[in-house]
Each structure stands twice: as C-alpha cells, then as structure tokens.
Write an enzyme that holds these catalytic residues in place. Sequence first.
Site, PDB file in Angstrom:
ATOM      1  CG  ASP A 162       4.444  -0.368  62.006  1.00 43.35           C
ATOM      2  OD1 ASP A 162       4.416   0.823  62.641  1.00 43.35           O
ATOM      3  OD2 ASP A 162       5.373  -0.947  61.298  1.00 43.35           O
ATOM      4  CB  CYS A 174       8.394   1.746  64.977  1.00 42.10           C
ATOM      5  SG  CYS A 174       7.433   2.369  63.362  1.00 42.10           S
ATOM      6  CG  HIS A 200      11.660  -1.352  64.474  1.00 39.89           C
ATOM      7  ND1 HIS A 200      11.157  -0.236  64.065  1.00 39.89           N
ATOM      8  CD2 HIS A 200      12.977  -1.230  64.296  1.00 39.89           C
ATOM      9  CE1 HIS A 200      12.049   0.589  63.662  1.00 39.89           C
ATOM     10  NE2 HIS A 200      13.196  -0.033  63.446  1.00 39.89           N
ATOM     11  CG  ASP A 257       3.883   1.369  66.061  1.00 38.42           C
ATOM     12  OD1 ASP A 257       2.750   1.940  65.269  1.00 38.42           O
ATOM     13  OD2 ASP A 257       4.976   1.119  65.595  1.00 38.42           O
ATOM     14  CG  ASN A 258       3.963   5.159  65.519  1.00 38.64           C
ATOM     15  OD1 ASN A 258       4.858   4.303  65.535  1.00 38.64           O
ATOM     16  ND2 ASN A 258       3.361   5.505  64.292  1.00 38.64           N
TER      17      ASN A 258
HETATM   18 CA    CA Z   1       5.020   2.552  63.971  1.00 39.00          CA
END
Ligand code: CA
Length: 462
Positions: free
Chosen positions: A39, A79, A133, A281-282
């Site tokens: 993350d 996210c 999330h 995720d990013n």
């Molecule tokens: Ca993230």
Amino acid sequence: MIKQQTTAVVCGMALALGGTGAAANAPAKKPNILYIVADDMGYADCGVHGCKDVPTPNLDALAAGGIRFTDGYVTGTVCSPSRAALMTARYHYRDGVYDWIPAGKPGLNTDVPTVAGYLKKAGYRTAIVGKWHLGEQEQCHPLKRGFDEFYGFLGGGRSYFPDKPRAAGAKMNHYSQIVRGAAAVVEKEYTTHAFTREAVDFLARQKGSVQPFFLYLAFNAVHTPMEAPDDYLARFPGIGDKNRRIYAGMLAAMDDGIGRVLKAVREAGIEDNTLICFISDNGGPITRNAPNASLNTPLRGGKGETWEGGIRVPFFMQWKGRFQAGATFTQPVIQMDITATVLALAGVQADADWPIDGVNLLPFIEGNKSAPHATLCWEYEQQWAIREGQWKLTFAMPDQTAKTPVLGLYDLSNDISEAHDLSQAHPERVRQLQSAWTAWHKRVVGDKPGPEGKPKAANNAP
Ligand code: CA
C-alpha cells in the site's frame, strides 16, 4: 509441469519462459494463486528498482525468481480504485469507484463479479488477509464477495499497533476494526506481522490439499500512519530523515513478511504450482495524499497524480514451475491483466454482462512480441493520461503545490522522468492521443454517476 527452456526476446530484453504449448491456458492441475499487494509503496523502494537505503532481499528474490514488469501500471492513483480493478479486471470507473472510499460511503458495485467469486466457483479455496477498502457495508464484505476467509480490516487505514480496549458496549468501528470473518478480534501484534502470520497459517493449511487456492495478501504497509516497531527502527540508525527512517522500518517489516510467506509456499511443497503476483496499489505519496517518505525516482510525481510516479509501480510475477527466473517484460501492462491472466489459467470465462478490460498476459510473456494493450488510459479528479507505445500524453499538476493541471507529451523511451514536454513539437500526436483518450472516456467512464457523483474530470478535456 516440465519447464521448457525456451527463450524469447521482447522489446530487446531477454525473456525466458517455460511454456506448455497448447495446454498453456488450461493446465491439467489449476495453479494456486497468491496476490501480494503493498500500500503506497514507491516505485524506487525495492532493490531491483535501485533502492539503496532499505534492503528488500525478499522482494528482490521474488522479482528475480520470475518476471519483472518494468512498465507495470495500476488503473488507480489511490487505494480503492486500484484494488477494485485488481478484483474485477475492469477499469474501476465502470463499477462506481472513482476515488478512495471514505468511512460510511458505498463501495464497489456488489453485482460485479470478483476474481475471488470466479475462482471460488472454479473450485478454489479463497482467502483475503489485510486491507479491503472496497466498502464496509455488510453487502460489500469480502465474505459476500467471493472469499471463504477474511482476516483484516474493511477500511482504508488504521494504526499498525493494537487498538486500545473499547468501552463496554461500544460500537465497532467498521472502518478500522480488525475482524476475523465478521467478528471483531483483539490483535496484539504489529499489523504487518499479524497479516504475515495469518497468510503463513493459511498456506500451511493448504499443504497436501487437492483444492487449489487463491490468497489475497493486502498489507496496509507502507501507508501512513508512520509507525514502525522499535526493533525495525533500530536497523536504520544511518537514515537521518525521521520519516524515511520510520518508512524504512515499515518497509523492512513488510519485506521480512514477504520472505516468510515465500518460505511458507516452499515448505508447503507448492512452489512449482503457485503463481505469485506482487504490486503496489499506487505510486508512493510524495508531499500530499498521505505522504510517507516513499521514493518514486526517477519517476515524476506520486500518488494521486497521473504522472508515472502515481501509476507505475513495482510489478512482479513469479511461477517457479513455469516462468524462468530473471526475465523482464518491457511492454506496458496493468494490474487488471494479473486478474485476466488468472481467470484464463483457472479456465474461467468472464461473465458476458461484465466484460473485462484486463488482458491475459500468458501469450505475450510466452513470446508474442506485440503489446498487450494498444493504449492505457487514466483519469483522476481533474487529471488524465494516455499511454500508447513510447508516448504518453498527460494532463497533470505541474508540481506538488499546483492546483491546475497542464498538458504535456512525453517520449517515455528516453524520458522516463517526463521532464521534456514535446507537445509543441508534435501537435498532431497530441491531437491523436487526446482523441483516443476522449473515445476511451466516452466508452468506459461515460456519464455514469458513481456513489460520489459524476467524476470531476468528465468534461475536463483541455
Ligand atoms: Ca494505496
């Protein structure tokens, strides 16, 4: 499965794979699938991407043991969108997720099939450990979205340290409470250690099982809050910047956890039949969007932006029984492709009512030299981007303090840092790419209102 030592050259870089010929997409025994997601980890925060101050031997081993995708992207710059598209193999705009999902807000469309649901129907045991999330409402719960097991939390972030005891009768905070299934638990370990423990436990339980599994290990590391265990902080006395030192501890804890997970796969005797996929995720958040002292160098920008630093991430796939170690793949790919590949491997046809945007990568990594995607497109808030081959056109914030995006054309083949805007020199290419992005936007994003209303950028072509 016998690994053949065939070698292909893709984009001038050696790519060697063990192929299985006509049976490539339908192996006799379905492979186990393991997703590991970090993350907010930066592109440059692993040894294979040049990280010097924080050793990441286990991530490096994962990359070296399989294929490293140099141009691996995610659809979302934050996210929830990224996770939605990983779960569905569809651009997240299609399914009501335009931005990160705050507490109390609707999540991923509950009608769209998830990879977990598809694989469960195909006979897989499915589990998620870590951060979800994609909605905290009951109908969005992982156990309602195809997973047999869930240990983690439903929201976007929480402390890594144990919760303080709640007052008697206090209502559970659905966003941050650690749960097993739907039941609140009191977790006593640092969450990175806890999620590692749970993943290792799941893998140990698969030893000897004839049922294939899908495990989605979604660390909340290395997202804020900046919290590292003391023994991990103590490993980095030489890092002067306080936040970078904490980040180093958080990253090292995750890397150790990944090492334990890879060891558990080996010890269960299933390494040769387990596809392991890793992404962040990013991109790393630099000065906004919850900055965590991550590094994306040499990429420009970070989380929440359509510069490469927001959307290009560490992206590895390892399959010891099939993929030869040490390969690199340089064509652009995106996290939706991971799930499209997995569905193909499991012999699953996506529901015709929910067509996927991801591409099965197997034919491409087994020697087809064409690009899996003609174009890849992004939109976030006011910003957007399109990549076609070496070219990228993006409408993004010129710096981290700006409030208005600017249009720029970049040749990523010799300007990975997006430092030299070529839009004045190539006006026809700008028009062509802008037109292609607009067509994509009309086709994929359209005018569909999401839970948060129409995306802000829907009418924002400059
Ligand atoms: Ca993230």
